[in-house]
Design a protein around this motif. Structure first.
Motif, mmCIF file in Angstrom:
data_model
loop_
_atom_site.group_PDB
_atom_site.id
_atom_site.type_symbol
_atom_site.label_atom_id
_atom_site.label_comp_id
_atom_site.label_asym_id
_atom_site.label_seq_id
_atom_site.Cartn_x
_atom_site.Cartn_y
_atom_site.Cartn_z
ATOM 1 N N ILE A 160 -2.012 -10.256 -4.391
ATOM 2 C CA ILE A 160 -2.409 -10.636 -5.756
ATOM 3 C C ILE A 160 -3.738 -11.380 -5.729
ATOM 4 O O ILE A 160 -4.653 -11.073 -6.501
ATOM 5 N N THR A 161 -3.863 -12.342 -4.816
ATOM 6 C CA THR A 161 -5.104 -13.119 -4.707
ATOM 7 C C THR A 161 -6.267 -12.213 -4.339
ATOM 8 O O THR A 161 -7.355 -12.327 -4.920
ATOM 9 N N LYS A 162 -6.077 -11.305 -3.405
ATOM 10 C CA LYS A 162 -7.152 -10.386 -3.011
ATOM 11 C C LYS A 162 -7.568 -9.511 -4.179
ATOM 12 O O LYS A 162 -8.767 -9.302 -4.414
ATOM 13 N N THR A 163 -6.618 -9.000 -4.927
ATOM 14 C CA THR A 163 -6.945 -8.166 -6.081
ATOM 15 C C THR A 163 -7.758 -8.956 -7.103
ATOM 16 O O THR A 163 -8.772 -8.463 -7.617
ATOM 17 N N ILE A 164 -7.337 -10.176 -7.382
ATOM 18 C CA ILE A 164 -8.061 -11.007 -8.354
ATOM 19 C C ILE A 164 -9.470 -11.309 -7.859
ATOM 20 O O ILE A 164 -10.445 -11.144 -8.606
ATOM 21 N N TYR A 170 -16.423 -7.868 -8.173
ATOM 22 C CA TYR A 170 -16.916 -6.659 -8.844
ATOM 23 C C TYR A 170 -17.612 -7.018 -10.158
ATOM 24 O O TYR A 170 -18.710 -6.527 -10.446
ATOM 25 N N LEU A 171 -17.000 -7.882 -10.937
ATOM 26 C CA LEU A 171 -17.605 -8.299 -12.204
ATOM 27 C C LEU A 171 -18.932 -9.031 -11.984
ATOM 28 O O LEU A 171 -19.887 -8.841 -12.741
ATOM 29 N N GLU A 172 -18.999 -9.852 -10.946
ATOM 30 C CA GLU A 172 -20.255 -10.549 -10.630
ATOM 31 C C GLU A 172 -21.351 -9.570 -10.240
ATOM 32 O O GLU A 172 -22.505 -9.745 -10.623
ATOM 33 N N ARG A 173 -20.989 -8.519 -9.471
ATOM 34 C CA ARG A 173 -21.991 -7.510 -9.095
ATOM 35 C C ARG A 173 -22.492 -6.771 -10.326
ATOM 36 O O ARG A 173 -23.683 -6.493 -10.451
ATOM 37 N N ILE A 174 -21.586 -6.448 -11.241
ATOM 38 C CA ILE A 174 -21.999 -5.777 -12.482
ATOM 39 C C ILE A 174 -22.940 -6.682 -13.269
ATOM 40 O O ILE A 174 -23.998 -6.247 -13.740
#
Length: 179
Positions: A160-164, A170-174
């Motif tokens: 769960i932690t890894k997914t979050i 990913y959002l930061e890269r976007i």
């Protein structure tokens, strides 16, 4: 033994367990040192009163220190604001002294602090709903200790932690690519 069936809001997987926060953490409610013990001398213990130095995950350094530790939040504790604004969370990556506006929640046994940080974030509304006070809202140690959480086994906490964290990365890269 007390039956908690009426408190359980939804079904969880069979290998998970509903548990009170106090059953798998060490909770320390903050207590402010005396005013004359607060200083700017970094040779003493760093002091935090509320969320002013909270970041997205790990608390930033304050420029306040105390000569007399009233309550200590140990490294890897989740910090919970227990006074306005109630329910905000952060993690400390060092030992710090905490005042009345904060609670320290140190995970025990098979609980990961980053997992607990993400797991407590959605409970802000519940903490806020249980707060009282006319000048500013606050929650008691009983409210913190008795919050009921669904707790998965450690391997699932890690997934769960890894997914979050992967999603936030990913959002930061976007976001960076848009700037």
């Amino acid at each position: 033994m007390t039956c908690i069936d009426s408190e359980i809001p939804f079904e969880i997987p069979e290998n998970w367990a509903w548990s009170r926060l106090s059953s798998f953490t060490e909770i320390v409610m903050g207590s402010s040192p005396k005013g004359e013990d607060i200083c700017a001398d970094s040779s003493f213990t760093e002091f935090h009163q509320g969320k002013i130095y909270f970041s997205n995950q790990y608390i930033n350094f304050s420029m306040q220190y105390t000569k007399n530790i009233s309550k200590l939040a140990s490294k890897n504790s989740v910090l919970l604001c227990v006074r306005a604004p109630v329910g905000e969370v952060n993690i400390t990556n060092r030992d710090i002294c905490i005042g009345r506006g904060l609670s320290s929640i140190l995970p025990l046994d098979d609980i990961d602090s980053i997992f607990l940080f993400y797991w407590l974030k959605p409970f802000k509304k519940e903490f806020t709903n249980k707060s009282t006070g006319s000048t500013f809202s606050a929650i008691t140690s009983d409210i913190v200790k008795n919050i009921l959480l669904p707790v998965p086994p450690l391997n699932e906490q890690n997934k769960i932690t890894k997914t979050i964290t992967d999603m936030f990365d990913y959002l930061e890269r976007i976001e960076a690519s848009l700037n």
